[in-house]
Design a protein around this motif. Structure first.
Motif, PDB file in Angstrom:
ATOM      1  N   ALA A  35       9.180  16.477   2.823  1.00 45.80           N
ATOM      2  CA  ALA A  35       9.233  17.815   3.409  1.00 45.80           C
ATOM      3  C   ALA A  35       9.927  17.719   4.763  1.00 45.80           C
ATOM      4  CB  ALA A  35       7.829  18.400   3.569  1.00 45.80           C
ATOM      5  N   ASP A  36      11.029  18.432   4.907  1.00 44.23           N
ATOM      6  CA  ASP A  36      11.833  18.395   6.132  1.00 44.23           C
ATOM      7  C   ASP A  36      11.393  19.531   7.052  1.00 44.23           C
ATOM      8  OD1 ASP A  36      13.755  18.365   8.116  1.00 44.23           O
ATOM      9  OD2 ASP A  36      15.425  18.024   6.734  1.00 44.23           O
ATOM     10  N   TYR A  37      10.922  19.173   8.222  1.00 44.63           N
ATOM     11  CA  TYR A  37      10.466  20.161   9.200  1.00 44.63           C
ATOM     12  C   TYR A  37      11.555  21.161   9.543  1.00 44.63           C
ATOM     13  CZ  TYR A  37       9.175  22.006  13.812  1.00 44.63           C
ATOM     14  OH  TYR A  37       8.916  22.831  14.872  1.00 44.63           O
ATOM     15  N   PHE A  38      12.811  20.714   9.588  1.00 41.67           N
ATOM     16  CA  PHE A  38      13.909  21.550  10.076  1.00 41.67           C
ATOM     17  C   PHE A  38      14.457  22.498   9.014  1.00 41.67           C
ATOM     18  CE2 PHE A  38      13.939  17.759  12.794  1.00 41.67           C
ATOM     19  CZ  PHE A  38      13.780  18.368  14.024  1.00 41.67           C
ATOM     20  N   THR A  39      14.001  22.393   7.789  1.00 41.09           N
ATOM     21  CA  THR A  39      14.486  23.286   6.735  1.00 41.09           C
ATOM     22  C   THR A  39      13.378  24.165   6.185  1.00 41.09           C
ATOM     23  OG1 THR A  39      14.119  21.597   5.023  1.00 41.09           O
ATOM     24  CG2 THR A  39      16.286  21.653   6.065  1.00 41.09           C
ATOM     25  N   ALA A  40      12.241  24.197   6.852  1.00 39.91           N
ATOM     26  CA  ALA A  40      11.118  24.993   6.361  1.00 39.91           C
ATOM     27  C   ALA A  40      10.445  25.714   7.522  1.00 39.91           C
ATOM     28  CB  ALA A  40      10.101  24.096   5.653  1.00 39.91           C
ATOM     29  N   GLY A  41      10.065  26.964   7.277  1.00 45.13           N
ATOM     30  CA  GLY A  41       9.327  27.680   8.294  1.00 45.13           C
ATOM     31  C   GLY A  41       7.928  27.130   8.480  1.00 45.13           C
ATOM     32  N   ARG A  42       7.374  26.563   7.406  1.00 47.12           N
ATOM     33  CA  ARG A  42       6.062  25.919   7.467  1.00 47.12           C
ATOM     34  C   ARG A  42       6.149  24.629   6.650  1.00 47.12           C
ATOM     35  NH1 ARG A  42       1.038  27.570   8.578  1.00 47.12           N
ATOM     36  NH2 ARG A  42       1.680  29.761   8.669  1.00 47.12           N
ATOM     37  N   GLN A  43       6.168  23.516   7.313  1.00 47.64           N
ATOM     38  CA  GLN A  43       6.340  22.221   6.652  1.00 47.64           C
ATOM     39  C   GLN A  43       5.041  21.795   5.979  1.00 47.64           C
ATOM     40  OE1 GLN A  43       6.288  18.813   9.166  1.00 47.64           O
ATOM     41  NE2 GLN A  43       7.905  17.749   8.037  1.00 47.64           N
ATOM     42  N   THR A  44       5.088  21.640   4.664  1.00 44.14           N
ATOM     43  CA  THR A  44       3.927  21.166   3.909  1.00 44.14           C
ATOM     44  C   THR A  44       4.385  20.116   2.910  1.00 44.14           C
ATOM     45  OG1 THR A  44       2.865  23.339   4.083  1.00 44.14           O
ATOM     46  CG2 THR A  44       1.979  21.815   2.454  1.00 44.14           C
ATOM     47  N   LEU A  45       3.776  18.965   2.963  1.00 40.98           N
ATOM     48  CA  LEU A  45       4.069  17.875   2.033  1.00 40.98           C
ATOM     49  C   LEU A  45       2.929  17.782   1.026  1.00 40.98           C
ATOM     50  CD1 LEU A  45       5.487  15.155   1.150  1.00 40.98           C
ATOM     51  CD2 LEU A  45       4.042  14.048   2.867  1.00 40.98           C
ATOM     52  N   VAL A  46       3.247  17.815  -0.254  1.00 36.90           N
ATOM     53  CA  VAL A  46       2.233  17.659  -1.307  1.00 36.90           C
ATOM     54  C   VAL A  46       2.725  16.585  -2.268  1.00 36.90           C
ATOM     55  CG1 VAL A  46       0.959  18.756  -3.177  1.00 36.90           C
ATOM     56  CG2 VAL A  46       1.515  20.071  -1.114  1.00 36.90           C
ATOM     57  N   ALA A  47       1.882  15.593  -2.545  1.00 39.36           N
ATOM     58  CA  ALA A  47       2.280  14.500  -3.432  1.00 39.36           C
ATOM     59  C   ALA A  47       1.067  13.949  -4.168  1.00 39.36           C
ATOM     60  CB  ALA A  47       2.954  13.389  -2.637  1.00 39.36           C
ATOM     61  N   GLU A  48       1.325  13.449  -5.365  1.00 37.95           N
ATOM     62  CA  GLU A  48       0.307  12.724  -6.136  1.00 37.95           C
ATOM     63  C   GLU A  48       0.487  11.233  -5.842  1.00 37.95           C
ATOM     64  OE1 GLU A  48      -2.120  13.924  -7.944  1.00 37.95           O
ATOM     65  OE2 GLU A  48      -1.541  16.042  -7.734  1.00 37.95           O
ATOM     66  N   TYR A  88       0.839  -1.198   0.000  1.00 39.69           N
ATOM     67  CA  TYR A  88       0.000   0.000   0.000  1.00 39.69           C
ATOM     68  C   TYR A  88       0.879   1.255   0.000  1.00 39.69           C
ATOM     69  CZ  TYR A  88       0.528  -1.082   5.061  1.00 39.69           C
ATOM     70  OH  TYR A  88       1.001  -1.441   6.304  1.00 39.69           O
ATOM     71  N   ALA A  89       0.292   2.360  -0.485  1.00 42.19           N
ATOM     72  CA  ALA A  89       0.989   3.640  -0.413  1.00 42.19           C
ATOM     73  C   ALA A  89       0.941   4.143   1.028  1.00 42.19           C
ATOM     74  CB  ALA A  89       0.334   4.637  -1.356  1.00 42.19           C
ATOM     75  N   MET A  90       1.855   5.050   1.365  1.00 42.09           N
ATOM     76  CA  MET A  90       1.886   5.593   2.719  1.00 42.09           C
ATOM     77  C   MET A  90       2.182   7.084   2.670  1.00 42.09           C
ATOM     78  SD  MET A  90       4.237   4.563   6.033  1.00 42.09           S
ATOM     79  CE  MET A  90       3.756   2.843   5.902  1.00 42.09           C
ATOM     80  N   VAL A  91       1.399   7.836   3.427  1.00 38.50           N
ATOM     81  CA  VAL A  91       1.652   9.259   3.606  1.00 38.50           C
ATOM     82  C   VAL A  91       1.942   9.458   5.086  1.00 38.50           C
ATOM     83  CG1 VAL A  91       0.770  11.599   3.393  1.00 38.50           C
ATOM     84  CG2 VAL A  91       0.118   9.858   1.701  1.00 38.50           C
ATOM     85  N   ARG A  92       3.177   9.833   5.372  1.00 38.40           N
ATOM     86  CA  ARG A  92       3.620   9.974   6.765  1.00 38.40           C
ATOM     87  C   ARG A  92       3.966  11.430   7.021  1.00 38.40           C
ATOM     88  NH1 ARG A  92       8.167   9.816  10.020  1.00 38.40           N
ATOM     89  NH2 ARG A  92       7.872   8.646  11.963  1.00 38.40           N
ATOM     90  N   GLN A  93       3.066  12.139   7.705  1.00 40.68           N
ATOM     91  CA  GLN A  93       3.287  13.551   8.001  1.00 40.68           C
ATOM     92  C   GLN A  93       3.914  13.675   9.386  1.00 40.68           C
ATOM     93  OE1 GLN A  93       3.270  16.080   6.216  1.00 40.68           O
ATOM     94  NE2 GLN A  93       3.395  17.744   7.695  1.00 40.68           N
ATOM     95  N   SER A  94       5.198  14.048   9.401  1.00 39.32           N
ATOM     96  CA  SER A  94       5.949  14.057  10.648  1.00 39.32           C
ATOM     97  C   SER A  94       6.435  15.452  10.981  1.00 39.32           C
ATOM     98  CB  SER A  94       7.158  13.119  10.565  1.00 39.32           C
ATOM     99  OG  SER A  94       7.965  13.241  11.713  1.00 39.32           O
ATOM    100  N   VAL A  95       5.948  15.999  12.091  1.00 38.06           N
ATOM    101  CA  VAL A  95       6.520  17.218  12.625  1.00 38.06           C
ATOM    102  C   VAL A  95       7.787  16.846  13.395  1.00 38.06           C
ATOM    103  CG1 VAL A  95       5.298  17.191  14.830  1.00 38.06           C
ATOM    104  CG2 VAL A  95       5.900  19.379  13.795  1.00 38.06           C
ATOM    105  N   ASN A  96       8.750  17.757  13.459  1.00 38.23           N
ATOM    106  CA  ASN A  96      10.061  17.472  14.069  1.00 38.23           C
ATOM    107  C   ASN A  96      10.769  16.313  13.373  1.00 38.23           C
ATOM    108  OD1 ASN A  96       9.966  19.426  16.293  1.00 38.23           O
ATOM    109  ND2 ASN A  96       8.312  18.147  17.058  1.00 38.23           N
ATOM    110  N   GLY A  97      10.508  16.171  12.088  1.00 42.08           N
ATOM    111  CA  GLY A  97      11.121  15.097  11.322  1.00 42.08           C
ATOM    112  C   GLY A  97      10.902  15.314   9.840  1.00 42.08           C
ATOM    113  N   VAL A  98      11.107  14.249   9.069  1.00 40.50           N
ATOM    114  CA  VAL A  98      10.931  14.292   7.621  1.00 40.50           C
ATOM    115  C   VAL A  98       9.599  13.647   7.261  1.00 40.50           C
ATOM    116  CG1 VAL A  98      11.852  13.526   5.404  1.00 40.50           C
ATOM    117  CG2 VAL A  98      13.419  14.271   7.207  1.00 40.50           C
ATOM    118  N   ALA A  99       8.745  14.404   6.602  1.00 42.61           N
ATOM    119  CA  ALA A  99       7.466  13.885   6.123  1.00 42.61           C
ATOM    120  C   ALA A  99       7.677  13.299   4.731  1.00 42.61           C
ATOM    121  CB  ALA A  99       6.416  14.993   6.079  1.00 42.61           C
TER     122      ALA A  99
END
Length: 540
Positions: free
Chosen positions: A473-486, A449-460
């Protein structure tokens, strides 16, 4: 005089070094072999740890040097030093991840260090008695057997698995769809064992050639089949836009400062009990408001599924209905699914629930899931461990929370229920920011199955059923972490591992037992021979 000279010669020999010559067990005697083998093996072992600095190639190389060292040194010295190397590397890993301050974790990983030494013990016991190519299977068999037993008995997830270091080697990790991640560990360990078998020398060239051809053939089949799976069995082309959202740094900072004023010693869930509800509500509002706004923003931008991270938001028990009502309104208006995750603060022990709640486009609650496996640092009552699923136009959805994904049998529930997409709210920490995301790749390959893992203080991350990373999306390199994927829209891809479970790992456990039995029989036979020889000498 001759006996005196021999005694003095023995006394001049460094302590722990066997006499010169061969003691009949295939171990050279005399000068200790170069310690560079141990140094090189230990350095590569540190690089092979699944950590922020791990090097995938090091996992293939470090056993070669340590196997050679264990074979050349007397057992009680060589194996002890390998055990020390394993314990030291484990301690370094605990320090780097910040878990060295949790006594339970240190105790559990001390057991893991012992288990990781046993494959070298088994190879030393069996390998020096026979030079058959079959002895190359001892090391990987016992290694995988130890990995599986640790996961089953320690109840600490599947940490310490060598195969996780290969998360980026896509042709190889397709093997996990058949054997689970343990099959990848086996291939890596067998390669090292085979390299050492060739390195030891003294074997007829035809035998070496046949052995290498067998290994190369198996590896070619594994990688070839993985390549075919990637090329010709790719997921369907229909996709759905999925967004993972986290509150911005400014909102986090405002909430943290307000909570620290309520409890200057550091915010704890029980702090909400004695504080004025209005103060706590106002302190929690910036993060919750930011997540709600981010949900609406991404839904307007085209996302059909939105995932929140684990416990970044917090809400008082009496305010839960209001928060869910706000999210449900967005879900209805924008026709989206929202997997809202938050910490629910209670007025009685354990004072918090770690929740994942799915809101449908009809504004209804499709599931309310409690985290089943809290970490040792979390004081909360575990959930039932019943993985929920919900049908949608984008396939059947399922959820677990963060650490739950480290338990293969829990994740198998979603596969058994036909889930095509796993939504995983997560919350990591510095020193562990990438590790869980990389491990989660294997769950997608294992169960299809596909997986979408949204992690604050980590890599989503968003991952397809073949382990391809679709978004990050890396929480530590963005002021606002947003993950967008198809993400592919499909039913679950059937996998052999998903149908049969850990059969391969169980077989390795059985093989490990056989190795131990063979070793005990050999020792018993040798003692009998020595006893018989002594009796014959007396009779003479």
């Amino acid at each position: 005089m001759l006996g005196l000279r021999e005694r003095k010669k023995d006394e001049s020999r460094p302590r722990g070094v066997a006499p010169e010559g061969d003691g009949g067990d295939g171990v050279p005697r005399g000068r200790p072999p170069g310690r560079w083998l141990w140094v090189a093996g230990t350095a590569l072992l540190v690089l092979a740890l699944h950590s922020n600095w791990h090097v995938a190639l090091a996992a293939w190389l470090f056993p070669v040097f340590l196997l050679r060292y264990a074979r050349l040194r007397p057992a009680r010295y060589g194996l002890l030093r390998i055990g020390w190397a394993s314990a030291s590397a484990t301690l370094l890993w605990l320090v780097s991840t910040g878990m060295v301050f949790v006594p339970t974790v240190v105790g559990v990983f001390a057991v893991l260090a012992v288990l990781q030494t046993l494959p070298f013990v088994a190879d030393r016991l069996i390998g020096v008695r026979s030079r058959s190519v079959l002895t190359t299977l001892v090391f990987p068999t016992v290694l995988v057997g130890g990995e599986y037993l640790f996961a089953e008995l320690a109840d600490f997830g599947d940490f310490g698995v060598l195969g996780f270091t290969q998360h980026g080697f896509l042709p190889l990790i397709q093997l996990a769809s058949v054997t689970g991640v343990h099959g990848v560990s086996f291939v890596v360990a067998w390669t090292a064992s085979m390299a050492h078998w060739v390195w030891q020398g003294g074997l007829p060239r035809p035998r070496v050639r046949r052995g290498v051809l067998v290994w190369a053939g198996v590896l070619a089949v594994v990688l070839g089949a993985g390549g075919v799976r990637l090329l010709f069995f790719a997921p369907v082309t229909d996709t759905v836009r999925v967004a993972g959202v986290s509150a911005g740094r400014a909102a986090e900072r405002d909430t943290r400062r307000a909570l620290d004023r309520i409890d200057p010693e550091g915010w704890r869930p029980r702090s909400a009990v004695g504080a004025a509800p209005e103060r706590v509500r106002k302190a929690l509002a910036p993060v919750a408001d930011d997540l709600v706004a981010a949900t609406d923003r991404e839904a307007r931008a085209g996302a059909r599924i939105v995932v929140w991270p684990e416990t970044q938001a917090g809400v008082l028990e009496g305010d839960q209905r209001r928060l869910l009502g706000r999210v449900a309104a967005i879900a209805r208006e924008r026709r989206v699914y929202v997997n809202a995750a938050y910490g629910l603060y209670l007025r009685q022990a354990p004072y918090v629930r770690n929740l994942s709640v799915l809101l449908t486009p009809e504004g209804k609650v499709a599931w309310t899931y409690d985290k089943a496996h809290p970490t040792p640092m979390e004081t909360m009552t575990p959930g039932s461990g019943n993985v929920p699923v919900a049908d949608s136009p984008y396939g059947r959805l399922a959820t677990v929370i963060c650490y739950d994904a480290d338990y293969p049998e829990l994740m198998r529930q979603a596969a058994d229920k036909g889930a095509g997409m796993m939504l995983v709210p997560a919350n990591d920490w510095v020193g562990f920011e990438s590790l869980h995301a990389q491990r989660a790749v294997f769950r997608s390959v294992e169960y299809g199955y596909a997986m979408v893992r949204q992690s604050v203080n980590g890599v989503a991350t968003a991952v397809n059923p073949q382990g391809r990373v679709l978004g990050m999306a890396d929480y530590f390199t963005a002021g606002r972490q947003t993950l967008v994927a198809e993400v592919p829209v499909q039913r679950r891809t059937q996998t052999l591992y998903g149908e049969t479970g850990a059969v391969f790992a169980v077989l390795c456990v059985a093989g490990s037992v056989a190795v131990v039995g063979f070793g005990l029989l050999w020792r018993r036979g040798r003692r009998s021979e020595e006893s018989g020889t002594g009796e014959r000498d007396v009779l003479k």
